[in-house]
Design an enzyme around this catalytic site. Sequence first.
Site, PDB file in Angstrom:
ATOM      1  N   HIS A   1      -2.140  -5.304   1.596  1.00  0.00           N
ATOM      2  CA  HIS A   1      -3.373  -6.082   1.447  1.00  0.00           C
ATOM      3  C   HIS A   1      -2.977  -7.525   1.162  1.00  0.00           C
ATOM      4  O   HIS A   1      -1.991  -7.767   0.462  1.00  0.00           O
ATOM      5  CB  HIS A   1      -4.210  -5.563   0.263  1.00  0.00           C
TER       6      HIS A   1
ATOM      7  N   ASN B   1      -2.128   0.137   6.806  1.00  0.00           N
ATOM      8  CA  ASN B   1      -1.605  -1.098   7.405  1.00  0.00           C
ATOM      9  C   ASN B   1      -0.698  -1.886   6.450  1.00  0.00           C
ATOM     10  O   ASN B   1      -0.658  -3.101   6.460  1.00  0.00           O
ATOM     11  CB  ASN B   1      -2.749  -1.948   7.958  1.00  0.00           C
TER      12      ASN B   1
ATOM     13  N   LYS C   1       0.826  -1.213   0.000  1.00  0.00           N
ATOM     14  CA  LYS C   1       0.000   0.000   0.000  1.00  0.00           C
ATOM     15  C   LYS C   1       0.866   1.272   0.000  1.00  0.00           C
ATOM     16  O   LYS C   1       2.072   1.216   0.298  1.00  0.00           O
ATOM     17  CB  LYS C   1      -0.919  -0.027   1.233  1.00  0.00           C
TER      18      LYS C   1
ATOM     19  N   TYR D   1     -12.660  -3.330  -2.863  1.00  0.00           N
ATOM     20  CA  TYR D   1     -13.174  -3.128  -1.501  1.00  0.00           C
ATOM     21  C   TYR D   1     -14.701  -3.055  -1.498  1.00  0.00           C
ATOM     22  O   TYR D   1     -15.283  -2.266  -0.756  1.00  0.00           O
ATOM     23  CB  TYR D   1     -12.572  -1.851  -0.895  1.00  0.00           C
TER      24      TYR D   1
ATOM     25  N   GLU E   1      -8.994 -11.858  -7.225  1.00  0.00           N
ATOM     26  CA  GLU E   1      -8.109 -10.698  -7.056  1.00  0.00           C
ATOM     27  C   GLU E   1      -6.873 -10.786  -7.954  1.00  0.00           C
ATOM     28  O   GLU E   1      -6.449  -9.784  -8.522  1.00  0.00           O
ATOM     29  CB  GLU E   1      -7.711 -10.568  -5.575  1.00  0.00           C
TER      30      GLU E   1
HETATM   31  P1  IDP Z   1      -7.918  -6.732   5.788  1.00  0.00           P
HETATM   32  O1  IDP Z   1      -7.084  -5.828   4.908  1.00  0.00           O
HETATM   33  O2  IDP Z   1      -7.210  -7.074   7.065  1.00  0.00           O
HETATM   34  O3  IDP Z   1      -8.436  -7.941   5.044  1.00  0.00           O
HETATM   35  P2  IDP Z   1     -10.594  -5.607   5.553  1.00  0.00           P
HETATM   36  O4  IDP Z   1     -11.654  -5.636   6.620  1.00  0.00           O
HETATM   37  O5  IDP Z   1     -10.791  -6.447   4.345  1.00  0.00           O
HETATM   38  O6  IDP Z   1      -9.189  -5.905   6.270  1.00  0.00           O
HETATM   39  O7  IDP Z   1     -10.452  -4.082   5.118  1.00  0.00           O
HETATM   40  C1  IDP Z   1      -9.747  -3.715   3.984  1.00  0.00           C
HETATM   41  C2  IDP Z   1      -8.926  -2.496   4.290  1.00  0.00           C
HETATM   42  O8  IDP Z   1      -9.797  -1.386   4.568  1.00  0.00           O
HETATM   43  C3  IDP Z   1      -8.044  -2.614   5.538  1.00  0.00           C
HETATM   44  O9  IDP Z   1      -6.824  -3.270   5.294  1.00  0.00           O
HETATM   45  C4  IDP Z   1      -7.846  -1.153   5.904  1.00  0.00           C
HETATM   46  O10 IDP Z   1      -6.856  -0.552   5.064  1.00  0.00           O
HETATM   47  C5  IDP Z   1      -9.217  -0.562   5.552  1.00  0.00           C
HETATM   48  N1  IDP Z   1     -10.117  -0.521   6.715  1.00  0.00           N
HETATM   49  C6  IDP Z   1     -10.812  -1.552   7.256  1.00  0.00           C
HETATM   50  N2  IDP Z   1     -11.536  -1.153   8.321  1.00  0.00           N
HETATM   51  C7  IDP Z   1     -11.293   0.175   8.440  1.00  0.00           C
HETATM   52  C8  IDP Z   1     -11.746   1.176   9.384  1.00  0.00           C
HETATM   53  O11 IDP Z   1     -12.525   0.916  10.304  1.00  0.00           O
HETATM   54  N3  IDP Z   1     -11.264   2.438   9.195  1.00  0.00           N
HETATM   55  C9  IDP Z   1     -10.395   2.763   8.188  1.00  0.00           C
HETATM   56  N4  IDP Z   1      -9.965   1.865   7.302  1.00  0.00           N
HETATM   57  C10 IDP Z   1     -10.387   0.589   7.430  1.00  0.00           C
HETATM   58 MG    MG Z   2      -9.756  -8.024   3.435  1.00  0.00          MG
END
Ligand code: IDP
Ligand code: MG
Length: 160
Positions: free
Chosen positions: A121, A118, A15, A55, A132
């Site tokens: 992905h 974070n 990212k 997403y 994907e």
């Molecule tokens: P993951 O990346 O651990 O699979 P997902 O729930 O699929 O998590 O969410 C995709 C991405 O969306 C996350 O990696 C993060 O960058 C973002 N994200 C998820 N939840 C939140 C939130 O509550 N606030 C801001 N960004 C979020």
């Molecule tokens: Mg995810």
Amino acid sequence: MKFDGIYEKTLVIIKPDAMQRGLIGDIITRFEKKGLKLVGLKMMRLDEAILREHYSHHVDKGFFPGLSKFMQSSPVTVMCLEGLEVVEAVRLITGITKSREAEAGSIRGDLAMSVACNVIHASDSVENAIDEVQRFFNEEEIHEYFKSEYEFVYAQDERA
Ligand code: IDP
Ligand code: MG
């Protein structure tokens, strides 16, 4: 693109936060050291359309506009990794979404503090990984090749 052998393929996106923080090499190195096979690698810019698809489970959430802006703030690096049960293995190495609570030793646990920013992905299921990989890579960008290291990464009964 082959998805029918004993090895799975999974998608990783490095990212924009990791792109800016000089973490690309560290992240790729962790996957290499694990013994995973890199079969696709490129930089690209993501647009709103691909992010809405990627997403789709978050499009209606309040944080989506901010997430979309962040993901478009610089090019990303996309990677396709292959290995035995690689989807689950890469999720383990990735760590949980909220980086500051992610397990030490995981990429998010070691390299990040944020929920949105974070670092990477990683596909969360075998079915999603197939979608994907095809969303981010063309057929000719996925390279099938012999990796001699497999003789030592896997035991005989784990090899194709
Ligand atoms: P993951 O990346 O651990 O699979 P997902 O729930 O699929 O998590 O969410 C995709 C991405 O969306 C996350 O990696 C993060 O960058 C973002 N994200 C998820 N939840 C939140 C939130 O509550 N606030 C801001 N960004 C979020
Ligand atoms: Mg995810």
